[in-house]
Design a protein around this motif. Structure first.
Motif, PDB file in Angstrom:
ATOM      1  N   LEU A 148       0.685  -1.083  -0.115  1.00 25.98           N
ATOM      2  CA  LEU A 148      -0.054   0.016  -0.092  1.00 25.98           C
ATOM      3  C   LEU A 148       0.950   1.130   0.188  1.00 25.98           C
ATOM      4  O   LEU A 148       1.701   1.352   0.910  1.00 25.98           O
ATOM      5  CB  LEU A 148      -0.877   0.036   1.009  1.00 25.98           C
ATOM      6  CG  LEU A 148      -1.461   1.058   1.506  1.00 25.98           C
ATOM      7  CD1 LEU A 148      -2.785   1.299   0.277  1.00 25.98           C
ATOM      8  CD2 LEU A 148      -2.277   1.117   2.951  1.00 25.98           C
ATOM      9  N   GLY A 152      -2.516   5.620  -1.398  1.00 24.72           N
ATOM     10  CA  GLY A 152      -3.730   4.598  -1.581  1.00 24.72           C
ATOM     11  C   GLY A 152      -3.501   3.914  -2.652  1.00 24.72           C
ATOM     12  O   GLY A 152      -4.387   2.939  -3.183  1.00 24.72           O
ATOM     13  N   THR A 154      -2.136   0.423  -5.025  1.00 21.19           N
ATOM     14  CA  THR A 154      -1.688  -0.886  -4.674  1.00 21.19           C
ATOM     15  C   THR A 154      -1.172  -1.472  -6.070  1.00 21.19           C
ATOM     16  O   THR A 154      -1.787  -1.106  -7.008  1.00 21.19           O
ATOM     17  CB  THR A 154      -2.612  -1.553  -3.978  1.00 21.19           C
ATOM     18  OG1 THR A 154      -2.125  -2.894  -3.435  1.00 21.19           O
ATOM     19  CG2 THR A 154      -3.975  -1.818  -4.918  1.00 21.19           C
ATOM     20  N   THR A 213      -8.051   5.441   6.131  1.00 16.48           N
ATOM     21  CA  THR A 213      -8.902   5.939   5.111  1.00 16.48           C
ATOM     22  C   THR A 213      -9.452   4.909   3.998  1.00 16.48           C
ATOM     23  O   THR A 213     -10.517   4.909   3.740  1.00 16.48           O
ATOM     24  CB  THR A 213      -7.991   6.996   4.247  1.00 16.48           C
ATOM     25  OG1 THR A 213      -7.678   7.928   5.129  1.00 16.48           O
ATOM     26  CG2 THR A 213      -8.796   7.499   3.158  1.00 16.48           C
ATOM     27  N   VAL A 214      -8.542   4.092   3.640  1.00 15.83           N
ATOM     28  CA  VAL A 214      -8.775   2.703   2.767  1.00 15.83           C
ATOM     29  C   VAL A 214      -9.906   1.946   3.312  1.00 15.83           C
ATOM     30  O   VAL A 214     -10.764   1.480   2.841  1.00 15.83           O
ATOM     31  CB  VAL A 214      -7.697   2.015   2.437  1.00 15.83           C
ATOM     32  CG1 VAL A 214      -8.108   0.890   1.767  1.00 15.83           C
ATOM     33  CG2 VAL A 214      -6.653   2.703   1.395  1.00 15.83           C
ATOM     34  N   SER A 219     -14.010   5.398   0.338  1.00 10.88           N
ATOM     35  CA  SER A 219     -12.719   6.080   0.036  1.00 10.88           C
ATOM     36  C   SER A 219     -12.460   6.469  -1.359  1.00 10.88           C
ATOM     37  O   SER A 219     -11.947   7.634  -1.849  1.00 10.88           O
ATOM     38  CB  SER A 219     -11.692   5.792   0.790  1.00 10.88           C
ATOM     39  OG  SER A 219     -10.967   4.536   0.075  1.00 10.88           O
ATOM     40  N   LEU A 221     -10.220   5.186  -3.063  1.00  8.46           N
ATOM     41  CA  LEU A 221      -8.839   4.995  -3.308  1.00  8.46           C
ATOM     42  C   LEU A 221      -8.519   3.748  -3.899  1.00  8.46           C
ATOM     43  O   LEU A 221      -9.456   2.650  -3.747  1.00  8.46           O
ATOM     44  CB  LEU A 221      -8.149   5.118  -2.235  1.00  8.46           C
ATOM     45  CG  LEU A 221      -7.910   6.381  -1.455  1.00  8.46           C
ATOM     46  CD1 LEU A 221      -7.352   6.261   0.012  1.00  8.46           C
ATOM     47  CD2 LEU A 221      -7.020   7.320  -2.211  1.00  8.46           C
ATOM     48  N   ALA A 223      -6.630   0.998  -3.265  1.00 11.84           N
ATOM     49  CA  ALA A 223      -6.685  -0.001  -2.526  1.00 11.84           C
ATOM     50  C   ALA A 223      -8.045  -0.441  -2.030  1.00 11.84           C
ATOM     51  O   ALA A 223      -8.393  -1.704  -1.479  1.00 11.84           O
ATOM     52  CB  ALA A 223      -5.678   0.070  -1.396  1.00 11.84           C
ATOM     53  N   ALA A 224      -8.972   0.445  -2.032  1.00 10.78           N
ATOM     54  CA  ALA A 224     -10.150   0.159  -1.397  1.00 10.78           C
ATOM     55  C   ALA A 224     -11.109  -0.651  -2.422  1.00 10.78           C
ATOM     56  O   ALA A 224     -12.026  -1.041  -2.140  1.00 10.78           O
ATOM     57  CB  ALA A 224     -10.925   1.581  -1.261  1.00 10.78           C
TER      58      ALA A 224
END
Length: 236
Positions: A148, A152, A154, A213-214, A219, A221, A223-224
């Motif tokens: 990560l 944010g 990945t 945050t993720v 979010s 982002l 990664a989310a």
């Protein structure tokens, strides 16, 4: 998303590396028993490096069926395999050179090719051939390891990238303008989200805020957006 993720907070980076190594060995044992092989997708970065070093220790490596282990990569920079910034080189030096895995069962991304789109398509074809997926099917990894970034991102899926909306291709070429090596190859969300287990490995106080945050709802982002459709999401 928070309700779908397993979050384990480790005491220190060494404990996280050991936890990750245990998880990989257990997943490999199960996969080999049930399907005859383990399909393991590696990440780049400092936190995964420590997990690989741990996995290479006899206490862990002697429990792995390396003859039934297939290694893949989540992303790669546009560098040759011996370059200091190569994810393959990091994995080779910390793990692959230290365990008895057959060379043909390690499938690296050829980031050094001048035509990045052709390299992405070639890796997608290599994945399909090695794993045995048919046209239109997604490869299903037993374990995908991810890092990560503080923004944010990945793999090489960065905020604002058009590749975040990819729905067909398993592998894509990306250009990351702010990066030291801007040209990359990356797996896409359809492949990441088809995995049986996705494991984020994150250490360092500077990452704590972005993890929160993720893991918060909506979010947006990159990664989310990792949400396995028929698998388990684990944060270490």
């Amino acid at each position: 998303m928070a309700s779908d993720a397993n979050l384990t907070v480790c005491a220190d980076p060494a404990t996280l590396a050991e936890t990750a190594a245990h998880l990989i060995v257990d997943a490999a044992t199960e996969a080999v028993r049930e399907r005859g092989r383990i399909l393991l997708c590696l990440a780049g970065g400092e936190t995964p490096r420590e997990a690989y070093r741990c996995l290479a220790l006899p206490a862990f490596s002697e429990r792995m069926r390396w003859d039934q282990t297939w290694i893949f990569f989540g992303d790669e920079r546009a560098v040759p395999p011996d370059h200091p910034e190569s994810n393959y080189r990091m994995a080779y030096e910390s793990l692959l050179s230290k365990v008895p895995i057959p060379e043909h069962q390690v499938l690296r991304m050829h980031g050094e090719q001048s035509d990045a789109d052709a390299a992405a398509a070639a890796y997608a074809a290599e994945l399909a051939g090695a794993i045995g997926t048919k046209r239109g099917e997604l490869p299903r990894f037993d374990v995908v390891l991810l890092g990560l970034g503080i923004d944010g991102h990945t793999a090489s899926l960065f905020p604002g990238s058009p590749v975040l909306r990819e729905v067909f291709r398993a592998v894509a070429a990306v250009h990351v303008a702010a990066a030291q090596i801007p040209q990359r190859l990356t797996l896409t969300f359809p492949v990441l989200n088809a995995a049986a287990r996705v494991v984020f490995l994150v250490t360092g106080p500077e990452k704590a805020k972005i993890v929160r945050t993720v893991l918060s709802e909506h979010s947006g982002l990159p990664a989310a957006l990792v949400r396995p459709t028929n698998g388990v999401l684990i944060w270490l």
